[in-house]
Design a protein around this motif. Sequence first.
Motif, short mmCIF file in Angstrom:
data_model
loop_
_atom_site.label_atom_id
_atom_site.label_comp_id
_atom_site.label_asym_id
_atom_site.label_seq_id
_atom_site.Cartn_x
_atom_site.Cartn_y
_atom_site.Cartn_z
N ALA A 1 -10.11 26.55 52.37
CA ALA A 1 -9.81 27.81 51.70
C ALA A 1 -8.92 27.59 50.47
N SER A 2 -7.97 26.67 50.58
CA SER A 2 -7.08 26.41 49.44
C SER A 2 -7.80 25.72 48.29
N ARG A 3 -8.88 24.98 48.60
CA ARG A 3 -9.62 24.26 47.57
C ARG A 3 -10.85 25.01 47.10
N GLU A 4 -11.00 26.24 47.54
CA GLU A 4 -12.21 26.99 47.22
C GLU A 4 -12.35 27.21 45.71
N ALA A 5 -11.25 27.48 45.04
CA ALA A 5 -11.31 27.77 43.60
C ALA A 5 -11.07 26.54 42.73
N VAL A 6 -10.81 25.37 43.35
CA VAL A 6 -10.52 24.15 42.59
C VAL A 6 -11.84 23.54 42.10
N PRO A 7 -12.01 23.32 40.80
CA PRO A 7 -13.30 22.83 40.28
C PRO A 7 -13.50 21.32 40.41
N PHE A 8 -12.47 20.58 40.81
CA PHE A 8 -12.55 19.11 40.82
C PHE A 8 -12.67 18.59 42.25
N PRO A 9 -13.30 17.43 42.42
CA PRO A 9 -13.25 16.78 43.74
C PRO A 9 -11.84 16.31 44.06
N ALA A 10 -11.62 15.96 45.31
CA ALA A 10 -10.27 15.62 45.77
C ALA A 10 -9.71 14.40 45.03
N ILE A 11 -10.55 13.41 44.70
CA ILE A 11 -10.07 12.20 44.03
C ILE A 11 -9.56 12.53 42.63
N VAL A 12 -10.30 13.38 41.88
CA VAL A 12 -9.86 13.75 40.53
C VAL A 12 -8.60 14.60 40.61
N GLU A 13 -8.55 15.50 41.57
CA GLU A 13 -7.37 16.35 41.75
C GLU A 13 -6.12 15.50 42.05
N ALA A 14 -6.29 14.51 42.92
CA ALA A 14 -5.15 13.66 43.28
C ALA A 14 -4.70 12.81 42.10
N LEU A 15 -5.64 12.26 41.35
CA LEU A 15 -5.28 11.44 40.20
C LEU A 15 -4.55 12.26 39.13
N LEU A 16 -5.01 13.48 38.89
CA LEU A 16 -4.35 14.34 37.92
C LEU A 16 -2.90 14.61 38.33
N MET A 17 -2.69 14.94 39.58
CA MET A 17 -1.34 15.27 40.05
C MET A 17 -0.44 14.05 40.08
N GLU A 18 -0.98 12.91 40.51
CA GLU A 18 -0.15 11.69 40.59
C GLU A 18 0.24 11.21 39.19
N ILE A 19 -0.70 11.23 38.26
CA ILE A 19 -0.38 10.80 36.89
C ILE A 19 0.65 11.74 36.26
N SER A 20 0.50 13.05 36.50
CA SER A 20 1.47 14.02 35.96
C SER A 20 2.84 13.80 36.57
N PHE A 21 2.89 13.52 37.88
CA PHE A 21 4.17 13.30 38.54
C PHE A 21 4.84 12.03 38.00
N GLU A 22 4.06 10.96 37.81
CA GLU A 22 4.63 9.72 37.27
C GLU A 22 5.12 9.91 35.84
N ALA A 23 4.39 10.72 35.04
CA ALA A 23 4.82 10.98 33.67
C ALA A 23 6.14 11.75 33.66
N LEU A 24 6.28 12.74 34.55
CA LEU A 24 7.53 13.49 34.63
C LEU A 24 8.68 12.59 35.08
N ARG A 25 8.42 11.71 36.03
CA ARG A 25 9.47 10.81 36.49
C ARG A 25 9.90 9.85 35.38
N GLU A 26 8.94 9.33 34.64
CA GLU A 26 9.28 8.42 33.55
C GLU A 26 10.03 9.16 32.44
N ALA A 27 9.63 10.39 32.15
CA ALA A 27 10.34 11.17 31.15
C ALA A 27 11.77 11.45 31.58
#
Length: 511
Positions: free
Chosen positions: A336-362
Amino acid sequence: MEYRTPPNNELVSGEIALDLGMLRTTFERSSDVVFREFQLGDTQAAVMIFLDGMVDPLIVDSDIMQPLLKYGEQMQQKSGVSLTGLESLLKNQVITASQVNTGGQIQDVIDHILVGDTVLLIDGVNKALFISARGWGKRAVEEPATEAVIRGPREGFTEDLLTNITLIRRRLRTPQLKIEGMQLGRLSKTDVAITYLEGIADEAVIEEVRKRMNRIDIDAILESGYVEELIEDSPFSIFPQINYTERPDRIVGNLLEGKVGILIDNTPFALILPVTFFEMMQASEDYYQRYIVSTLIRLLRYMFLVIALLLPSLYIALLTFHQEMLPTSLLLSAAASREAVPFPAIVEALLMEISFEALREAGVRLPRPVGQAVSIVGALVIGEAAVSAGIVSAPMVIIVSITGIASFIVPSYSQAITIRLLRFPMMIMAGTLGLYGVLLGVLFILIHMSRLRSFGVPYLSPLAPLHASDLKDVLIRVPWWGMVRRSTETAKNNPRRMKGTLRPRPPKRGG
Protein backbone atom coordinates in the motif's frame (compact mmCIF):
# COMPACT_ATOMS: atom_id res chain seq x y z
CA MET A 1 64.69 29.00 -12.75
CA GLU A 2 65.45 25.47 -11.60
CA TYR A 3 66.74 25.20 -8.06
CA ARG A 4 70.01 23.35 -7.69
CA THR A 5 71.27 22.18 -4.34
CA PRO A 6 74.96 22.49 -3.49
CA PRO A 7 77.05 19.37 -4.10
CA ASN A 8 76.89 16.87 -1.25
CA ASN A 9 80.65 17.18 -0.70
CA GLU A 10 80.65 21.00 -0.60
CA LEU A 11 82.42 21.91 2.65
CA VAL A 12 82.30 24.97 4.85
CA SER A 13 85.36 26.86 3.65
CA GLY A 14 85.96 29.07 6.67
CA GLU A 15 85.86 32.15 4.45
CA ILE A 16 82.67 33.70 5.71
CA ALA A 17 82.12 35.86 2.62
CA LEU A 18 82.25 32.79 0.34
CA ASP A 19 80.03 30.61 2.55
CA LEU A 20 77.57 33.40 3.18
CA GLY A 21 77.34 34.19 -0.53
CA MET A 22 76.51 30.56 -1.30
CA LEU A 23 73.80 30.49 1.40
CA ARG A 24 72.32 33.80 0.26
CA THR A 25 72.09 32.41 -3.27
CA THR A 26 70.43 29.25 -1.99
CA PHE A 27 67.86 31.18 0.05
CA GLU A 28 67.31 34.08 -2.32
CA ARG A 29 63.70 35.33 -2.50
CA SER A 30 63.11 33.77 0.95
CA SER A 31 62.22 36.71 3.15
CA ASP A 32 61.87 34.60 6.32
CA VAL A 33 65.56 33.61 6.36
CA VAL A 34 67.45 35.91 8.73
CA PHE A 35 71.21 36.56 8.38
CA ARG A 36 72.38 38.24 11.61
CA GLU A 37 75.95 39.44 11.11
CA PHE A 38 78.03 40.60 14.09
CA GLN A 39 81.58 40.77 15.42
CA LEU A 40 83.38 38.60 17.93
CA GLY A 41 85.66 41.21 19.43
CA ASP A 42 86.85 43.96 17.06
CA THR A 43 87.74 42.07 13.89
CA GLN A 44 86.31 38.54 14.01
CA ALA A 45 83.27 38.38 11.69
CA ALA A 46 80.45 35.95 12.46
CA VAL A 47 76.88 35.38 11.29
CA MET A 48 73.83 33.66 12.71
CA ILE A 49 71.32 32.21 10.23
CA PHE A 50 67.81 31.08 11.18
CA LEU A 51 64.22 31.01 9.95
CA ASP A 52 62.05 33.74 11.40
CA GLY A 53 59.02 32.14 13.03
CA MET A 54 60.67 28.76 13.60
CA VAL A 55 63.01 29.81 16.41
CA ASP A 56 62.36 31.07 19.91
CA PRO A 57 63.70 34.66 19.97
CA LEU A 58 64.23 34.50 23.74
CA ILE A 59 66.57 31.51 23.38
CA VAL A 60 68.42 33.17 20.50
CA ASP A 61 68.93 36.37 22.52
CA SER A 62 69.69 34.96 25.97
CA ASP A 63 71.43 31.64 25.20
CA ILE A 64 73.28 32.46 21.98
CA MET A 65 73.68 36.15 21.19
CA GLN A 66 74.42 37.53 24.65
CA PRO A 67 77.01 34.84 25.59
CA LEU A 68 78.77 35.30 22.25
CA LEU A 69 78.99 39.09 22.56
CA LYS A 70 80.16 38.81 26.15
CA TYR A 71 82.82 36.28 25.12
CA GLY A 72 83.94 38.62 22.31
CA GLU A 73 84.40 41.47 24.80
CA GLN A 74 86.48 39.26 27.07
CA MET A 75 88.69 38.08 24.22
CA GLN A 76 89.09 41.66 22.98
CA GLN A 77 90.57 42.63 26.32
CA LYS A 78 92.99 39.73 25.84
CA SER A 79 94.09 41.14 22.46
CA GLY A 80 92.13 39.07 19.95
CA VAL A 81 90.29 35.84 19.42
CA SER A 82 92.20 32.58 19.04
CA LEU A 83 90.77 30.41 16.23
CA THR A 84 92.35 27.18 17.50
CA GLY A 85 89.53 24.99 18.79
CA LEU A 86 87.20 27.97 18.81
CA GLU A 87 84.10 26.00 17.78
CA SER A 88 84.72 23.48 20.59
CA LEU A 89 85.19 26.28 23.11
CA LEU A 90 81.97 28.02 22.06
CA LYS A 91 80.07 24.75 22.10
CA ASN A 92 81.26 23.58 25.51
CA GLN A 93 81.78 26.78 27.49
CA VAL A 94 80.06 29.79 25.93
CA ILE A 95 76.72 28.97 24.30
CA THR A 96 74.17 27.97 26.94
CA ALA A 97 71.55 26.36 24.67
CA SER A 98 70.69 22.76 25.52
CA GLN A 99 71.81 21.19 22.22
CA VAL A 100 74.80 22.32 20.15
CA ASN A 101 76.36 20.25 17.35
CA THR A 102 78.97 20.89 14.70
CA GLY A 103 79.16 20.04 11.00
CA GLY A 104 81.39 20.75 8.05
CA GLN A 105 79.14 20.50 4.97
CA ILE A 106 77.04 23.21 3.35
CA GLN A 107 74.13 20.79 2.86
CA ASP A 108 74.10 20.11 6.62
CA VAL A 109 73.91 23.87 7.19
CA ILE A 110 70.91 24.16 4.85
CA ASP A 111 69.12 21.18 6.43
CA HIS A 112 69.55 22.51 9.97
CA ILE A 113 68.28 25.94 8.99
CA LEU A 114 65.17 24.42 7.40
CA VAL A 115 64.26 22.35 10.48
CA GLY A 116 64.39 25.41 12.74
CA ASP A 117 67.92 25.32 14.16
CA THR A 118 70.16 28.37 14.43
CA VAL A 119 73.44 28.08 12.48
CA LEU A 120 76.56 29.98 13.54
CA LEU A 121 79.40 30.62 11.05
CA ILE A 122 82.68 32.26 12.11
CA ASP A 123 85.29 33.68 9.76
CA GLY A 124 88.37 31.48 9.75
CA VAL A 125 86.60 28.44 11.23
CA ASN A 126 85.73 25.65 8.78
CA LYS A 127 83.01 24.20 11.00
CA ALA A 128 79.44 25.39 11.50
CA LEU A 129 77.66 25.26 14.86
CA PHE A 130 74.08 23.98 14.86
CA ILE A 131 72.25 25.35 17.88
CA SER A 132 68.78 24.12 18.87
CA ALA A 133 66.56 27.12 19.48
CA ARG A 134 63.36 25.82 17.90
CA GLY A 135 60.10 27.40 18.86
CA TRP A 136 56.89 27.98 16.93
CA GLY A 137 53.18 28.14 17.59
CA LYS A 138 51.65 24.81 18.60
CA ARG A 139 48.09 23.65 19.12
CA ALA A 140 47.39 22.83 22.74
CA VAL A 141 46.72 19.25 23.81
CA GLU A 142 42.95 18.85 23.59
CA GLU A 143 40.34 16.10 23.62
CA PRO A 144 40.26 14.27 20.25
CA ALA A 145 37.28 15.39 18.20
CA THR A 146 37.00 12.10 16.28
CA GLU A 147 37.32 9.70 19.24
CA ALA A 148 35.39 11.20 22.13
CA VAL A 149 34.76 9.00 25.18
CA ILE A 150 32.58 9.19 28.26
CA ARG A 151 35.22 7.63 30.49
CA GLY A 152 38.92 7.87 29.74
CA PRO A 153 41.76 10.34 29.21
CA ARG A 154 40.92 13.61 27.45
CA GLU A 155 44.33 14.09 25.84
CA GLY A 156 44.83 13.83 22.11
CA PHE A 157 47.77 14.04 19.77
CA THR A 158 48.67 17.36 18.17
CA GLU A 159 50.54 18.26 14.99
CA ASP A 160 53.88 18.43 16.86
CA LEU A 161 55.85 15.17 16.81
CA LEU A 162 57.81 15.83 20.02
CA THR A 163 54.60 16.58 21.91
CA ASN A 164 53.09 13.30 20.70
CA ILE A 165 56.18 11.33 21.72
CA THR A 166 56.01 12.95 25.16
CA LEU A 167 52.37 11.90 25.55
CA ILE A 168 53.43 8.29 24.94
CA ARG A 169 56.49 8.50 27.20
CA ARG A 170 54.33 9.71 30.08
CA ARG A 171 52.30 6.50 29.85
CA LEU A 172 55.18 4.06 29.28
CA ARG A 173 58.05 4.92 31.61
CA THR A 174 60.31 2.11 30.53
CA PRO A 175 63.53 1.90 28.48
CA GLN A 176 61.82 -0.88 26.50
CA LEU A 177 59.91 1.83 24.63
CA LYS A 178 61.96 2.41 21.49
CA ILE A 179 61.43 5.36 19.15
CA GLU A 180 63.35 5.22 15.87
CA GLY A 181 63.44 8.48 13.92
CA MET A 182 63.74 9.02 10.18
CA GLN A 183 62.89 11.60 7.55
CA LEU A 184 60.60 11.06 4.57
CA GLY A 185 60.05 13.30 1.57
CA ARG A 186 62.74 14.77 -0.64
CA LEU A 187 61.30 18.29 -0.27
CA SER A 188 59.24 18.15 2.93
CA LYS A 189 61.82 16.13 4.96
CA THR A 190 59.01 15.15 7.31
CA ASP A 191 60.11 13.70 10.65
CA VAL A 192 58.71 10.23 11.29
CA ALA A 193 59.05 8.06 14.40
CA ILE A 194 58.59 4.28 14.56
CA THR A 195 57.71 3.25 18.10
CA TYR A 196 57.42 -0.19 19.69
CA LEU A 197 58.13 -2.08 22.89
CA GLU A 198 61.34 -4.07 22.70
CA GLY A 199 60.87 -7.60 23.95
CA ILE A 200 57.12 -7.58 23.24
CA ALA A 201 56.79 -6.62 19.56
CA ASP A 202 57.77 -9.20 16.95
CA GLU A 203 61.19 -8.32 15.53
CA ALA A 204 60.19 -9.64 12.12
CA VAL A 205 57.28 -7.16 11.97
CA ILE A 206 59.54 -4.30 13.11
CA GLU A 207 62.08 -5.14 10.42
CA GLU A 208 59.33 -5.29 7.79
CA VAL A 209 58.10 -1.87 8.86
CA ARG A 210 61.62 -0.46 8.57
CA LYS A 211 62.05 -1.96 5.10
CA ARG A 212 58.77 -0.58 3.78
CA MET A 213 59.38 2.84 5.29
CA ASN A 214 62.90 3.08 3.86
CA ARG A 215 61.51 2.17 0.44
CA ILE A 216 59.39 5.34 0.33
CA ASP A 217 60.83 7.88 -2.11
CA ILE A 218 58.42 10.77 -2.66
CA ASP A 219 58.69 14.53 -2.78
CA ALA A 220 56.57 15.22 0.31
CA ILE A 221 54.68 13.53 3.16
CA LEU A 222 51.89 15.85 4.33
CA GLU A 223 49.75 13.45 6.39
CA SER A 224 49.80 9.90 7.72
CA GLY A 225 47.47 8.82 4.91
CA TYR A 226 50.42 9.13 2.49
CA VAL A 227 52.42 6.59 4.48
CA GLU A 228 49.41 4.31 5.00
CA GLU A 229 48.85 3.90 1.25
CA LEU A 230 52.55 3.41 0.53
CA ILE A 231 53.18 0.58 3.02
CA GLU A 232 49.92 -1.42 3.23
CA ASP A 233 49.83 -5.05 2.04
CA SER A 234 46.90 -4.94 -0.41
CA PRO A 235 46.54 -1.44 -1.89
CA PHE A 236 43.58 -2.44 -4.09
CA SER A 237 41.45 -3.73 -1.22
CA ILE A 238 38.59 -1.59 0.04
CA PHE A 239 39.26 -2.70 3.62
CA PRO A 240 41.75 -0.66 5.69
CA GLN A 241 44.76 -2.73 6.76
CA ILE A 242 46.32 -0.06 8.99
CA ASN A 243 44.45 1.62 11.80
CA TYR A 244 44.90 5.23 12.86
CA THR A 245 44.14 7.12 16.04
CA GLU A 246 44.69 10.48 17.70
CA ARG A 247 44.45 9.06 21.24
CA PRO A 248 47.75 8.39 23.09
CA ASP A 249 46.11 5.85 25.39
CA ARG A 250 44.92 3.83 22.43
CA ILE A 251 48.31 3.64 20.75
CA VAL A 252 49.92 2.72 24.09
CA GLY A 253 47.38 -0.07 24.55
CA ASN A 254 48.30 -1.41 21.12
CA LEU A 255 52.03 -1.17 21.84
CA LEU A 256 51.43 -3.32 24.90
CA GLU A 257 49.83 -5.90 22.59
CA GLY A 258 52.99 -6.10 20.49
CA LYS A 259 51.89 -3.66 17.77
CA VAL A 260 54.04 -1.00 16.09
CA GLY A 261 53.09 2.69 16.01
CA ILE A 262 54.12 5.26 13.42
CA LEU A 263 54.06 8.93 14.44
CA ILE A 264 54.35 11.58 11.73
CA ASP A 265 55.10 15.26 12.18
CA ASN A 266 52.41 17.80 11.21
CA THR A 267 49.48 15.43 11.78
CA PRO A 268 47.67 14.32 14.95
CA PHE A 269 46.85 10.89 13.51
CA ALA A 270 49.24 8.06 14.38
CA LEU A 271 49.25 4.72 12.54
CA ILE A 272 48.88 1.34 14.27
CA LEU A 273 49.96 -1.91 12.62
CA PRO A 274 49.38 -4.74 12.14
CA VAL A 275 45.61 -4.64 12.59
CA THR A 276 42.69 -7.05 12.28
CA PHE A 277 39.05 -6.57 11.37
CA PHE A 278 37.88 -7.18 14.93
CA GLU A 279 40.25 -4.57 16.35
CA MET A 280 38.60 -2.02 14.06
CA MET A 281 35.36 -2.76 15.91
CA GLN A 282 36.84 -2.00 19.33
CA ALA A 283 36.89 1.38 21.05
CA SER A 284 39.33 2.49 23.73
CA GLU A 285 36.41 2.97 26.11
CA ASP A 286 35.73 -0.79 25.98
CA TYR A 287 38.64 -1.25 28.36
CA TYR A 288 37.62 1.48 30.81
CA GLN A 289 34.02 0.38 31.38
CA ARG A 290 33.12 -2.76 33.32
CA TYR A 291 33.46 -5.88 31.21
CA ILE A 292 29.72 -6.70 31.23
CA VAL A 293 28.84 -3.30 29.82
CA SER A 294 31.65 -3.46 27.26
CA THR A 295 30.55 -6.92 26.10
CA LEU A 296 26.94 -5.83 25.57
CA ILE A 297 28.04 -2.73 23.66
CA ARG A 298 30.31 -4.83 21.44
CA LEU A 299 27.49 -7.24 20.62
CA LEU A 300 25.33 -4.22 19.79
CA ARG A 301 28.04 -2.94 17.45
CA TYR A 302 28.25 -6.21 15.53
CA MET A 303 24.46 -6.40 15.25
CA PHE A 304 24.28 -2.90 13.80
CA LEU A 305 27.28 -3.64 11.56
CA VAL A 306 25.17 -6.35 9.91
CA ILE A 307 22.23 -3.93 9.72
CA ALA A 308 24.38 -1.20 8.13
CA LEU A 309 25.62 -3.63 5.47
CA LEU A 310 22.58 -5.78 4.72
CA LEU A 311 19.30 -4.10 5.78
CA PRO A 312 18.59 -2.23 2.47
CA SER A 313 19.64 -5.32 0.49
CA LEU A 314 17.33 -7.62 2.47
CA TYR A 315 14.43 -5.17 2.07
CA ILE A 316 14.97 -5.02 -1.71
CA ALA A 317 15.29 -8.80 -2.04
CA LEU A 318 12.18 -9.54 0.01
CA LEU A 319 9.97 -7.00 -1.76
CA THR A 320 11.22 -7.89 -5.25
CA PHE A 321 11.70 -11.67 -5.21
CA HIS A 322 10.59 -13.23 -1.92
CA GLN A 323 7.28 -11.65 -0.91
CA GLU A 324 6.11 -15.02 0.48
CA MET A 325 8.62 -14.67 3.33
CA LEU A 326 6.88 -11.57 4.70
CA PRO A 327 3.85 -11.76 7.01
CA THR A 328 0.64 -10.97 5.14
CA SER A 329 -0.15 -7.82 7.13
CA LEU A 330 3.36 -6.47 6.64
CA LEU A 331 3.30 -7.30 2.93
CA LEU A 332 -0.04 -5.53 2.46
CA SER A 333 1.22 -2.48 4.37
CA ALA A 334 4.39 -2.30 2.27
CA ALA A 335 2.42 -2.76 -0.97
CA ALA A 336 0.00 0.00 0.00
CA SER A 337 2.84 2.41 0.80
CA ARG A 338 4.51 1.68 -2.55
CA GLU A 339 1.34 1.91 -4.60
CA ALA A 340 2.05 5.44 -5.84
CA VAL A 341 5.86 5.00 -6.14
CA PRO A 342 6.85 4.85 -9.85
CA PHE A 343 10.25 3.18 -9.30
CA PRO A 344 11.21 -0.40 -8.45
CA ALA A 345 12.59 -1.03 -4.97
CA ILE A 346 16.24 -1.10 -6.14
CA VAL A 347 16.00 2.34 -7.81
CA GLU A 348 14.11 3.74 -4.82
CA ALA A 349 16.77 2.45 -2.40
CA LEU A 350 19.66 3.77 -4.48
CA LEU A 351 18.07 7.22 -4.73
CA MET A 352 17.56 7.44 -0.97
CA GLU A 353 20.98 6.03 -0.05
CA ILE A 354 22.85 8.36 -2.43
CA SER A 355 20.86 11.35 -1.13
CA PHE A 356 21.59 10.36 2.47
CA GLU A 357 25.32 9.98 1.77
CA ALA A 358 25.37 13.37 0.00
CA LEU A 359 23.71 15.03 3.01
CA ARG A 360 26.16 13.37 5.38
CA GLU A 361 29.15 14.48 3.31
CA ALA A 362 27.77 18.01 3.09
CA GLY A 363 27.36 18.08 6.86
CA VAL A 364 31.02 17.12 7.31
CA ARG A 365 32.44 19.67 4.85
CA LEU A 366 30.36 22.67 5.90
CA PRO A 367 31.19 24.73 9.01
CA ARG A 368 30.15 22.78 12.10
CA PRO A 369 27.04 24.78 13.18
CA VAL A 370 25.77 25.00 9.59
CA GLY A 371 26.70 21.40 8.79
CA GLN A 372 24.64 19.94 11.64
CA ALA A 373 21.61 21.97 10.60
CA VAL A 374 21.96 20.96 6.93
CA SER A 375 22.33 17.25 7.69
CA ILE A 376 19.45 17.02 10.16
CA VAL A 377 16.98 19.46 8.61
CA GLY A 378 17.87 18.34 5.09
CA ALA A 379 17.18 14.69 5.90
CA LEU A 380 13.84 15.50 7.54
CA VAL A 381 12.62 17.89 4.86
CA ILE A 382 13.75 15.84 1.87
CA GLY A 383 12.44 12.60 3.34
CA GLU A 384 9.04 14.06 4.14
CA ALA A 385 8.79 15.81 0.78
CA ALA A 386 9.82 12.67 -1.12
CA VAL A 387 7.15 10.59 0.62
CA SER A 388 4.48 13.27 0.05
CA ALA A 389 5.39 13.51 -3.63
CA GLY A 390 5.18 9.74 -4.05
CA ILE A 391 8.81 9.39 -5.16
CA VAL A 392 9.72 7.00 -2.32
CA SER A 393 7.73 5.02 0.20
CA ALA A 394 7.66 5.64 3.95
CA PRO A 395 9.17 2.20 4.80
CA MET A 396 12.16 2.97 2.56
CA VAL A 397 12.81 6.22 4.44
CA ILE A 398 12.75 4.25 7.71
CA ILE A 399 15.12 1.61 6.31
CA VAL A 400 17.61 4.21 5.08
CA SER A 401 17.47 6.13 8.37
CA ILE A 402 18.12 3.01 10.46
CA THR A 403 20.96 2.03 8.11
CA GLY A 404 22.55 5.47 8.42
CA ILE A 405 22.36 5.41 12.21
CA ALA A 406 23.83 1.89 12.27
CA SER A 407 26.87 2.97 10.25
CA PHE A 408 27.72 5.61 12.88
CA ILE A 409 28.14 2.92 15.55
CA VAL A 410 31.29 1.48 13.95
CA PRO A 411 34.19 3.01 16.00
CA SER A 412 36.71 3.14 13.14
CA TYR A 413 35.83 5.83 10.60
CA SER A 414 37.77 4.09 7.81
CA GLN A 415 35.96 0.83 8.51
CA ALA A 416 32.60 2.63 8.59
CA ILE A 417 33.29 4.13 5.14
CA THR A 418 34.07 0.64 3.84
CA ILE A 419 30.71 -0.68 5.08
CA ARG A 420 28.92 2.32 3.57
CA LEU A 421 30.50 1.68 0.16
CA LEU A 422 29.89 -2.07 0.22
CA ARG A 423 26.21 -1.39 0.84
CA PHE A 424 25.72 -0.28 -2.80
CA PRO A 425 27.02 -3.42 -4.59
CA MET A 426 25.08 -5.49 -2.07
CA MET A 427 21.87 -3.65 -3.05
CA ILE A 428 22.59 -4.25 -6.73
CA MET A 429 23.15 -7.97 -6.05
CA ALA A 430 19.88 -8.10 -4.11
CA GLY A 431 18.00 -6.31 -6.91
CA THR A 432 19.23 -8.78 -9.54
CA LEU A 433 19.43 -12.14 -7.74
CA GLY A 434 17.41 -11.66 -4.54
CA LEU A 435 18.57 -13.38 -1.38
CA TYR A 436 20.90 -15.55 -3.47
CA GLY A 437 22.69 -12.39 -4.54
CA VAL A 438 22.92 -11.23 -0.92
CA LEU A 439 24.43 -14.58 0.06
CA LEU A 440 26.92 -14.48 -2.81
CA GLY A 441 27.93 -10.94 -1.86
CA VAL A 442 28.53 -11.92 1.77
CA LEU A 443 30.56 -14.97 0.71
CA PHE A 444 32.67 -12.84 -1.63
CA ILE A 445 33.38 -10.33 1.15
CA LEU A 446 34.33 -13.09 3.63
CA ILE A 447 36.61 -14.81 1.10
CA HIS A 448 38.31 -11.51 0.31
CA MET A 449 38.79 -10.69 4.01
CA SER A 450 40.19 -14.14 4.74
CA ARG A 451 42.91 -13.56 2.11
CA LEU A 452 43.97 -10.17 3.47
CA ARG A 453 47.09 -9.72 5.58
CA SER A 454 48.31 -6.79 7.62
CA PHE A 455 52.09 -7.09 7.89
CA GLY A 456 51.77 -10.85 7.89
CA VAL A 457 48.88 -11.04 10.38
CA PRO A 458 45.64 -12.58 8.98
CA TYR A 459 42.89 -9.96 8.77
CA LEU A 460 40.26 -12.21 10.37
CA SER A 461 42.52 -13.42 13.18
CA PRO A 462 41.79 -14.91 15.72
CA LEU A 463 38.79 -16.50 13.99
CA ALA A 464 40.61 -17.42 10.78
CA PRO A 465 42.99 -18.98 11.64
CA LEU A 466 41.38 -19.92 14.93
CA HIS A 467 43.20 -19.01 18.15
CA ALA A 468 40.78 -20.00 20.89
CA SER A 469 42.79 -18.28 23.62
CA ASP A 470 42.42 -14.91 21.85
CA LEU A 471 38.61 -15.07 21.58
CA LYS A 472 38.36 -13.51 25.04
CA ASP A 473 38.70 -10.07 23.44
CA VAL A 474 36.75 -10.31 20.16
CA LEU A 475 32.97 -10.50 20.37
CA ILE A 476 33.12 -10.26 24.15
CA ARG A 477 35.57 -8.80 26.63
CA VAL A 478 36.44 -10.88 29.60
CA PRO A 479 37.49 -9.13 32.84
CA TRP A 480 41.02 -7.77 33.02
CA TRP A 481 42.00 -10.46 35.48
CA GLY A 482 41.04 -13.03 32.83
CA MET A 483 43.21 -11.58 30.04
CA VAL A 484 46.47 -13.08 31.28
CA ARG A 485 47.97 -13.47 27.81
CA ARG A 486 48.47 -11.08 24.92
CA SER A 487 47.50 -11.71 21.30
CA THR A 488 49.08 -14.85 19.85
CA GLU A 489 49.78 -13.27 16.45
CA THR A 490 51.54 -10.07 17.57
CA ALA A 491 53.19 -10.86 20.93
CA LYS A 492 54.97 -14.14 20.32
CA ASN A 493 58.09 -13.06 22.22
CA ASN A 494 56.35 -12.12 25.45
CA PRO A 495 52.78 -13.49 25.48
CA ARG A 496 52.14 -13.24 29.21
CA ARG A 497 50.68 -9.95 30.40
CA MET A 498 50.46 -10.60 34.15
CA LYS A 499 51.77 -13.06 36.68
CA GLY A 500 49.49 -15.46 38.42
CA THR A 501 45.83 -14.60 38.78
CA LEU A 502 44.44 -11.25 39.85
CA ARG A 503 40.88 -12.43 40.15
CA PRO A 504 39.24 -10.70 43.14
CA ARG A 505 38.50 -13.00 46.04
CA PRO A 506 35.66 -12.19 48.44
CA PRO A 507 36.76 -12.08 52.08
CA LYS A 508 36.06 -15.17 54.12
CA ARG A 509 33.18 -14.88 56.50
CA GLY A 510 33.98 -15.22 60.14
CA GLY A 511 32.62 -18.10 62.16
